[in-house]
Design a protein around this motif. Structure first.
Motif, mmCIF file in Angstrom:
data_model
loop_
_atom_site.group_PDB
_atom_site.id
_atom_site.type_symbol
_atom_site.label_atom_id
_atom_site.label_comp_id
_atom_site.label_asym_id
_atom_site.label_seq_id
_atom_site.Cartn_x
_atom_site.Cartn_y
_atom_site.Cartn_z
ATOM 1 N N ALA A 111 46.301 38.796 10.905
ATOM 2 C CA ALA A 111 46.091 40.091 11.547
ATOM 3 C C ALA A 111 44.988 40.904 10.876
ATOM 4 C CB ALA A 111 47.392 40.881 11.558
ATOM 5 N N ASP A 112 44.693 40.645 9.583
ATOM 6 C CA ASP A 112 43.662 41.408 8.885
ATOM 7 C C ASP A 112 42.330 40.660 8.789
ATOM 8 O OD1 ASP A 112 44.490 39.443 7.194
ATOM 9 O OD2 ASP A 112 44.731 40.731 5.419
ATOM 10 N N HIS A 113 42.214 39.563 9.538
ATOM 11 C CA HIS A 113 40.948 38.832 9.550
ATOM 12 C C HIS A 113 39.857 39.671 10.204
ATOM 13 C CE1 HIS A 113 37.984 35.665 10.437
ATOM 14 N NE2 HIS A 113 38.598 34.940 9.510
ATOM 15 N N GLU A 114 38.633 39.519 9.722
ATOM 16 C CA GLU A 114 37.537 40.344 10.228
ATOM 17 C C GLU A 114 37.302 40.140 11.724
ATOM 18 O OE1 GLU A 114 32.750 41.172 9.587
ATOM 19 O OE2 GLU A 114 33.806 39.777 8.267
ATOM 20 N N LEU A 115 37.464 38.903 12.200
ATOM 21 C CA LEU A 115 37.245 38.639 13.617
ATOM 22 C C LEU A 115 38.262 39.391 14.473
ATOM 23 C CD1 LEU A 115 35.540 36.979 15.635
ATOM 24 C CD2 LEU A 115 37.299 35.217 15.498
ATOM 25 N N GLY A 159 35.003 53.357 13.416
ATOM 26 C CA GLY A 159 34.537 52.476 12.356
ATOM 27 C C GLY A 159 33.900 51.192 12.819
ATOM 28 N N LEU A 160 33.691 51.014 14.129
ATOM 29 C CA LEU A 160 33.080 49.780 14.609
ATOM 30 C C LEU A 160 31.620 49.689 14.193
ATOM 31 C CD1 LEU A 160 33.199 47.179 16.220
ATOM 32 C CD2 LEU A 160 32.822 48.491 18.303
ATOM 33 N N THR A 161 30.897 50.796 14.268
ATOM 34 C CA THR A 161 29.494 50.782 13.867
ATOM 35 C C THR A 161 29.358 50.400 12.397
ATOM 36 O OG1 THR A 161 29.010 52.502 15.490
ATOM 37 C CG2 THR A 161 27.385 52.150 13.750
ATOM 38 N N GLU A 212 39.842 42.118 13.518
ATOM 39 C CA GLU A 212 39.519 43.535 13.377
ATOM 40 C C GLU A 212 38.343 43.929 14.274
ATOM 41 O OE1 GLU A 212 39.651 47.483 11.840
ATOM 42 O OE2 GLU A 212 41.083 45.839 11.924
ATOM 43 N N LEU A 213 37.320 43.067 14.337
ATOM 44 C CA LEU A 213 36.146 43.350 15.169
ATOM 45 C C LEU A 213 36.531 43.436 16.641
ATOM 46 C CD1 LEU A 213 33.085 43.585 15.673
ATOM 47 C CD2 LEU A 213 32.952 41.090 15.567
#
Length: 580
Positions: free
Chosen positions: A264-268, A546-548, A270-271
């Motif tokens: 669940a905390d993987h960057e993909l 925080g996406l940018t 999160e993105l």
């Protein structure tokens, strides 16, 4: 809106795409293999597309069966002396139900969820099938009522399944999975023709020997896949996008994590979660800006929002041009005569000299095969070739086939027995017509309708285009029997001329939309600033959540690697590059 803005927007798209590809890999067959779980879910959901295609093709064979002819009485679909308008109603009433189902499907999918709305659509569909099966004792009115209710289910499934598939799929395979719906429809059409061909032999092929099971069997067989889809969807995940939009963010993260096979905390994860959240906030703030009285997401407000949003599409010249492109493109898609062929293929082949019912059903089965095969190249190559040339060439090819058929019918209508070669030449022209439709107007018209809208109006614009499709589908189904009877070769001339006009409309009026950004869409449709305002609103949301910063590589980017990205100089953000 200058070059700098376009360059900035392109940089943001590239940043999102590069980061995702660094983590997951590029699109293509390997991406489908890596996302096999999602592919399996989407393929299962496409049973809805199979039901749509099966229902579309099945009834043409049923109409030609002697037992059905005897059962329908005054609605006799075969007797040339019967009321052809009533024959048209037998077919077209399904499209009328589908039109209503389409108008309601967006509301149902938003209020109940995509998952549960599929269950509702399946239940409505199965109710319609059961009512048709009861026609053996209830008479022709049960067929009419059942097809109308079945149509409501079909129309809803045809709208909801692509939405569900697009929202569970990662961007790398989203286009392929959504395009699978079109293949599923063609597959349903193909198997329906051959099932009709087989059941036509039940009891015999003549009026006095054929049993009612010949036409009841293909109707009732629809219950099988519908039941599988109904019970299977109970175990399918909710759409992550719907969960986020309804404040269930923790659940959405868990669903995304499960679908991607990542923590669940993987960057993909999160993105993608932040992209979905950005889109949800964008839609909510757009509604609050344009329709402040509908900002509360109540069921009644969601229902009203569809209609006030569609009304807004007609209030500026630039948006009205997009309305024209969407609705007129769908008008010409139906007036190519494709559904006249699908619904009345056996009757058409008999008119072209195939006197035996089994032979005409056999020729009809070939229609399903060639359409299915012809659709595959469009899925693979449309993004490389472009929309305009494919639609234009396809329309010219279809129109020419119609004109050739018209000439053959005009010269041989009273002497098919002595001119068998001319009859088979006309049949081959029908097959060639279906090939031209399969690679062009079948999939490409829907692509055009989906691409031309700004983010804030896309759902309502697509719904408007879909409603044009179903309404014209209804009209074509209704008038074709009368046309074939009163003007045998004139019918093909009419379809041919309208299809030539459709080619001219695409070439001279519809811009090429391949790989255009939303800002570039604004330029070609003369509405500069519409997408710019959308992008500015999205830019603020991306920075807020925080996406940018994630795409720029500022701070902790998550547990995945993938490397730091170069800073993006401007933030015209999009949720997904594929949505542009």
């Amino acid at each position: 809106m200058g070059a700098g803005a376009d360059a900035g927007a392109g940089a943001f798209y590239d940043a999102a795409l590069n980061r995702r590809q660094a983590l997951m890999g590029a699109s293509g067959p390997r991406a489908l293999f890596k996302n096999f779980k999602v592919f399996s879910i989407a393929a299962f959901a496409c049973i809805g597309g199979v039901l749509y295609g099966y229902n579309q093709g099945m009834f043409s064979g049923v109409l030609a069966m002697p037992a059905f002819q005897q059962h329908m009485g005054e609605y006799d679909p075969v007797d040339p002396n019967a009321d052809q308008t009533k024959k048209g109603w037998l077919t077209a009433i399904l499209e009328l139900g589908a039109w209503i189902g389409t108008l309601l499907s967006a509301f149902i999918a938003e209020v109940l969820s995509r998952k549960y709305s599929v269950l509702v659509a399946c239940a409505v569909f199965m109710l319609g099938v059961v009512i048709q099966a009861a026609a053996i004792s209830a008479g022709h009115n049960a067929i009419l009522a059942g097809r109308f209710i079945t149509g409501m289910g079909v129309g809803s499934l045809a709208m909801i399944i692509p939405i569900y598939n697009s929202e569970v799929a990662p961007p790398e395979v989203r286009g392929a999975l959504v395009a699978t719906q079109q293949l599923a429809i063609c597959f349903g059409i193909m198997i329906s023709f051959w099932i009709d061909y087989g059941t036509n032999y039940m009891g015999g092929t003549t009026l006095h020997t054929q049993i009612d099971g010949a036409w009841l069997t293909p109707i009732c067989l629809q219950l099988g896949p519908a039941l599988i889809l109904f019970f299977g969807m109970i175990f399918m995940p909710f759409s992550p996008r719907w969960l986020v939009h309804h404040g269930r963010e923790d659940e959405a993260r868990k669903v995304l994590s499960s679908l991607r096979g990542l923590s669940a905390d993987h960057e993909l994860v999160e993105l993608e979660f932040l992209e979905i959240k950005a889109q949800s906030l964008f839609e909510k703030r757009t509604v609050a800006t344009l329709f402040p009285h509908l900002r509360e997401p109540t069921a009644w407000n969601i229902f009203k929002l569809q209609f006030v949003s569609i009304k807004k599409l007609f209030q500026t010249r630039a948006m009205f041009k997009r309305v024209i492109v969407a609705t007129v493109t769908m008008f010409f898609q139906q007036w190519t005569g494709i559904n006249a062929v699908l619904y009345y293929a056996p009757a058409i082949f008999k008119q072209l000299g195939l006197t035996e019912n089994t032979t005409s059903l056999l020729a009809t089965g070939v229609v399903g095969i060639v359409m299915f095969i012809a659709t595959i190249p469009a899925v693979l190559w449309i993004d490389r070739v472009g929309r305009k040339p494919v639609l234009t060439i396809g329309a010219i090819g279809m129109a020419t086939c119609h004109i050739v058929i018209a000439v053959l019918v005009a010269k041989n209508i009273d002497q098919w027995k002595d001119q068998a070669a001319a009859g088979w030449a006309a049949v081959c022209m029908v097959w060639l017509f279906v090939i031209h439709f399969g690679y062009s107007w079948g999939p490409c018209a829907w692509i055009i309708v989906a691409e031309i809208w700004p983010l804030s109006t896309r759902p309502y614009g697509v719904a408007l285009g879909a409603s044009s499709n179903w309404m014209n589908n209804f009209i074509v189904g209704q008038v074709t029997p009368d046309m074939l009877k009163s003007m045998p070769y004139g019918t093909y001339i009419l379809f041919g001329l309208l299809t030539y006009i459709g080619a001219a409309f695409i070439w001279f009026f519809v811009p090429e939309t391949k790989r255009l950004t939303l800002e570039e869409m604004d330029v070609i449709f003369g509405s500069e600033g519409t997408a710019q305002a959308d992008f500015e609103r999205m830019e603020a949301i991306n920075a807020e959540i925080g996406l940018t910063q994630l795409l720029r590589g500022d701070g902790d980017a998550g547990s995945g690697s993938g490397g730091k990205l170069e800073p993006v100089t401007t933030g015209h953000a999009a949720v997904n590059p594929e949505k542009v």
